[in-house]
Design a protein around this motif. Structure first.
Motif, PDB file in Angstrom:
ATOM      1  N   ALA A  44       0.802  -1.225   0.000  1.00  0.00           N
ATOM      2  CA  ALA A  44       0.000   0.000   0.000  1.00  0.00           C
ATOM      3  C   ALA A  44       0.827   1.264   0.000  1.00  0.00           C
ATOM      4  O   ALA A  44       0.330   2.334  -0.347  1.00  0.00           O
ATOM      5  N   ARG A  45       2.091   1.161   0.399  1.00  0.00           N
ATOM      6  CA  ARG A  45       2.921   2.365   0.434  1.00  0.00           C
ATOM      7  C   ARG A  45       4.371   1.983   0.223  1.00  0.00           C
ATOM      8  O   ARG A  45       4.725   0.796   0.202  1.00  0.00           O
ATOM      9  N   ALA A  46       5.216   2.992   0.108  1.00  0.00           N
ATOM     10  CA  ALA A  46       6.625   2.740  -0.157  1.00  0.00           C
ATOM     11  C   ALA A  46       7.295   2.123   1.069  1.00  0.00           C
ATOM     12  O   ALA A  46       6.903   2.369   2.208  1.00  0.00           O
ATOM     13  N   GLY A  47       8.308   1.308   0.825  1.00  0.00           N
ATOM     14  CA  GLY A  47       9.044   0.707   1.923  1.00  0.00           C
ATOM     15  C   GLY A  47       8.940  -0.802   1.908  1.00  0.00           C
ATOM     16  O   GLY A  47       8.268  -1.416   1.066  1.00  0.00           O
ATOM     17  N   ALA A  48       9.640  -1.424   2.881  1.00  0.00           N
ATOM     18  CA  ALA A  48       9.676  -2.877   2.961  1.00  0.00           C
ATOM     19  C   ALA A  48       9.419  -3.310   4.393  1.00  0.00           C
ATOM     20  O   ALA A  48       9.529  -2.512   5.330  1.00  0.00           O
ATOM     21  N   LEU A  49       9.082  -4.593   4.548  1.00  0.00           N
ATOM     22  CA  LEU A  49       8.865  -5.112   5.898  1.00  0.00           C
ATOM     23  C   LEU A  49       9.464  -6.506   6.017  1.00  0.00           C
ATOM     24  O   LEU A  49       9.622  -7.234   5.040  1.00  0.00           O
ATOM     25  N   LEU A  50       9.803  -6.843   7.258  1.00  0.00           N
ATOM     26  CA  LEU A  50      10.331  -8.155   7.609  1.00  0.00           C
ATOM     27  C   LEU A  50       9.472  -8.711   8.731  1.00  0.00           C
ATOM     28  O   LEU A  50       9.295  -8.050   9.758  1.00  0.00           O
TER      29      LEU A  50
END
Length: 778
Positions: free
Chosen positions: A75-81
């Motif tokens: 839904a938006r910029a960036g990454a997740l772990l």
């Protein structure tokens, strides 16, 4: 400058020092070194994840189960772990965010499947699963520390916040403690050398190293033993000094006399005293006959006959030419005491009046809502000595209330008054009066005070004959058929000519009502309108354990003005005579409601906790408590004690919306399982800890005890009391023990100073904890 008083900014980096001050209130080396670990874990130990509740800030120990591949957010910029931890049974998730997927290398190195980690964060529910929001963590080494030594030592976990994690606190402690240990001269020993040798204790620095950085469980135990004894000894020294000072005070002996009002009263008693009442009466009489002030706590279960013991003590003082004041927390209770005393005394309560017994005295009432004429009459009767017994509320504490010769102060429900308040009344007129404080089910602070030996204690451990059994049932609000049955039971009792109390946590339609007002106000403390004029709005009452449902705000507590409509409209109870009773009503209206209720002219009274203590209606057989989870154990036990007083079996129905396995649910289950008030006090103490034994705090959330437990360490406390008494007898001012004197002075300050009766500004309060900054659960 004393090393312990050095600011942390001089020993740590400015950023770390500011963080510890802002998050945990730690400003000096002393503050940090005595910020002791909450608990310890060893490699392989984990925290039961299933016990965690949404909304808690926690520190847990768990194993890494799975580490998902980093991915961009949709839904938006960036990454997740996303990382999954487990205690072996229940999973809990961690989510980390970054700008790019290649910025998670550090997390992937540390969070290896199978590795044990200590992680802090706020518990949340996401798609029916638990997760820790904004997590911070420390991975435990895989068996070897930097020096190549096997890591099997206990790992300390500190009270912490989201920004000041446990391992950050540990690192700061070591940065301060290690240099001190190298010099070995930074911490003076407050314990006399003879006591250290006698009990085989560690020195102060060795003890601090043992609790902050233990090598083994045995090393940790030795450090804790030293610090527990030191904590007990400093507290006991303060109390021993107070006892020494009290012994030097002078009071007028009140031995009574033969043929006086007490003998006349005893002759008219329709029943013999219980063995416990007779024994306690002799203890009180012996204290009153001495020329230094009695300081005695009278404990007894609900209905054990404390008021009769207190009345006989007051009559003994009257026979000695003095006066007695009975201090009650509410106008309803004060009026009830007046009715009870005058009914018990008969014409002995009208001494000097037409139709009164010549051996008698006058009993008068003084409350904030009395009319001007009645108030002037009561003040004159007290000041002239015409009234031997004055019953009142906080109005008695006002400066213009004078007594001719005040010899005894009786405080009912002593936890409702600040110590400075009752002592101001005791010392009215330049002489110290004797003091008798009464409590039914002891709340934790009271239990702690008695274990620490501040007051001499008398216990009424026997109930008078005629008390009927009371059955207690927990009723889940979710089961509408059960709730309907509650109101049907109320109607059935009314058909038999019996009455019902329905108690709610608040009045309703408070001026401050709003979306959050009900949930934010302490529900077990009456609303501001329930307080007497001039009352201390911060009563020493136990706070409720509020347990908001996961993912949502807690619903408002049940209110009298809402519940009375329910009773009046329910098919089973719509025809009953129902009235309301709360502190916002005019005094005359409250008195009228209770008079008609006692006379059988009212079937149901829907009330706040103004009926908690003292109100005595023999035909009341049912107690319904709505939202019972908003009250503490002692308060619920007091409410239950209002029924079954006239030989009729009683039924107490606790309506609640909490889950059975929650803390509040367990509290209600314990209450339903026993009617033994002392057993319930033990349960309360186990659940909430001791509270601030020497201060204003009531709950264990702001306890003054670091390592001591009143339940576990009773033997340590008793030993420290003997040692402290012996030392203070030899050296009352501690002139030969400068370090100990400094520790006592530092310990006895602020609210503690007020507790010990050493002055300080009246009404002073410890600052409240800031919302959202409380320490985490470890």
């Amino acid at each position: 400058m004393d090393e312990l008083d050095a600011p942390l900014s001089s020993r740590l980096g400015a950023r770390t020092a500011a963080l510890l001050a802002e998050e945990l209130g730690l400003a000096t080396v002393r503050d940090l070194l005595w910020h002791l670990p909450r608990r310890y874990v060893e490699r392989g130990q984990v925290t039961p994840v299933g016990d965690l509740e949404a909304g808690e800030q926690v520190t847990v120990v768990a194993r890494v189960q799975e580490v998902a591949a980093p991915r961009p957010m949709r839904a938006r910029a960036g990454a997740l772990l996303q990382v999954t931890l487990t205690d072996g049974r229940t999973p809990i998730g961690l989510t980390f965010f970054a700008r790019h997927v290649n910025q998670f290398a550090h997390h992937r190195r540390e969070l290896v499947p199978g590795r044990t980690v200590v992680v802090s964060g706020k518990v949340e529910r996401f798609r029916h699963s638990l997760q820790l929001a904004r997590p911070d963590y420390q991975a435990l080494p895989d068996g070897v520390d930097d020096a190549g030594v096997v890591v099997d030592r206990p790992v300390p976990l500190y009270a912490a916040t989201g920004k000041a994690a446990s391992w950050k606190v540990e690192k700061a402690v070591r940065a301060v403690l290690d240099p001190l240990d190298e010099r070995a001269d930074g911490i003076p020993d407050v314990l006399p050398a003879e006591l250290v040798a006698r009990h085989g204790l560690l020195g102060p620095l060795a003890a601090l190293r043992a609790v902050h950085a233990p090598d083994t469980r045995e090393h940790l135990a030795a450090g804790q033993q030293r610090l527990r004894y030191e904590e007990a000894f400093v507290l006991q020294t303060a109390l021993a000094q107070r006892r020494h000072e009290a012994a030097a005070e002078r009071a007028v002996a009140r031995p009574g006399r033969a043929g006086g009002v007490l003998d006349a009263f005893d002759e008219r008693l329709p029943y013999p005293l219980t063995a416990a009442q007779a024994r306690v009466g002799e203890e009180v009489a012996a204290d009153l006959a001495r020329d230094h002030p009695m300081q005695r706590l009278l404990q007894g279960d609900v209905g054990a006959g404390k008021t009769l013991v207190a009345l006989r003590a007051m009559l003994r003082v009257v026979d000695s030419g003095g006066q007695a004041a009975l201090l009650a927390p509410t106008e309803v209770l004060a009026a009830q005491h007046l009715r009870s005393l005058t009914a018990a005394l008969g014409d002995l309560a009208r001494g000097g009046l037409l139709g009164g017994d010549e051996r008698g005295t006058r009993v008068v009432l003084l409350t904030g809502s009395l009319g001007a004429a009645a108030r002037r009459e009561a003040l004159l009767a007290a000041a002239s000595g015409e009234a031997g017994i004055v019953v009142g509320t906080h109005a008695l504490l006002q400066e213009h209330v004078q007594f001719a010769d005040l010899g005894l102060v009786v405080v009912d429900e002593q936890h409702r008054f600040g110590v400075e308040q009752r002592d101001a009344l005791r010392r009215r007129g330049g002489r110290t009066a004797h003091l008798l404080v009464m409590t039914a089910t002891p709340i934790p602070r009271t239990v702690a005070m008695t274990v620490f030996g501040d007051l001499e204690t008398s216990v009424l451990d026997e109930l008078p004959p005629g008390r009927a059994p009371v059955t207690t049932t927990v009723v889940p609000l979710q089961r509408t058929s059960w709730v309907d049955r509650v109101w049907e039971r109320v109607a059935e009792e009314a058909a038999r000519g019996r009455q019902t109390y329905v108690v709610c946590p608040r009045i309703g339609e408070e001026p401050t009502d709003g979306p959050d007002a009900a949930a934010s106000a302490p529900a077990s403390v009456p609303a501001a309108a329930d307080l007497e004029p001039g009352a201390d709005a911060l009563w020493d009452e136990e706070p409720p354990e509020e347990e908001p449902p996961a993912g949502g705000a807690q619903r408002p507590a049940a209110a009298v003005l809402d519940v009375v409509r329910t009773v009046r409209e329910h098919p089973a109870t719509s025809g009953l005579r129902t009235e309301v009773l709360h502190g916002r009503l005019p005094a005359a209206e409250k008195e009228d409601v209770m008079r008609r209720f006692a006379a059988g002219e009212v079937d149901v009274v829907v009330a706040t906790t103004v009926v908690e203590v003292g109100v005595d209606v023999p035909t009341a057989s049912v107690m319904v408590v709505v939202d019972a989870d908003r009250f503490g154990i002692s308060q619920l036990h007091q409410l239950r004690g209002r029924i079954g007083r006239g030989g009729l079996p009683g039924t107490c129905l606790l309506l609640t919306g909490v889950e059975e396995g929650s803390a509040a649910g367990k509290r209600l289950k314990a209450l339903a399982a026993t009617t033994d008030g002392f057993a319930l006090a033990q349960v309360d103490l186990e659940q909430r800890r001791e509270g601030d034994v020497l201060g204003a705090a009531q709950s264990g959330r702001r306890t003054s005890l670091q390592l001591l437990s009143v339940l576990r360490d009773a033997d340590v406390i008793a030993e420290a009391r003997r040692d402290a008494t012996e030392l203070v007898t030899r050296d009352p001012a501690l002139t030969g023990h400068r370090a100990l004197a400094a520790a006592v002075a530092e310990r006895v300050s602020g609210d503690t100073e007020l507790f010990l009766g050493r002055g300080g500004p009246p009404g002073r309060r410890a600052p409240p904890a800031r919302p959202g900054r409380g320490p985490s659960r470890c």
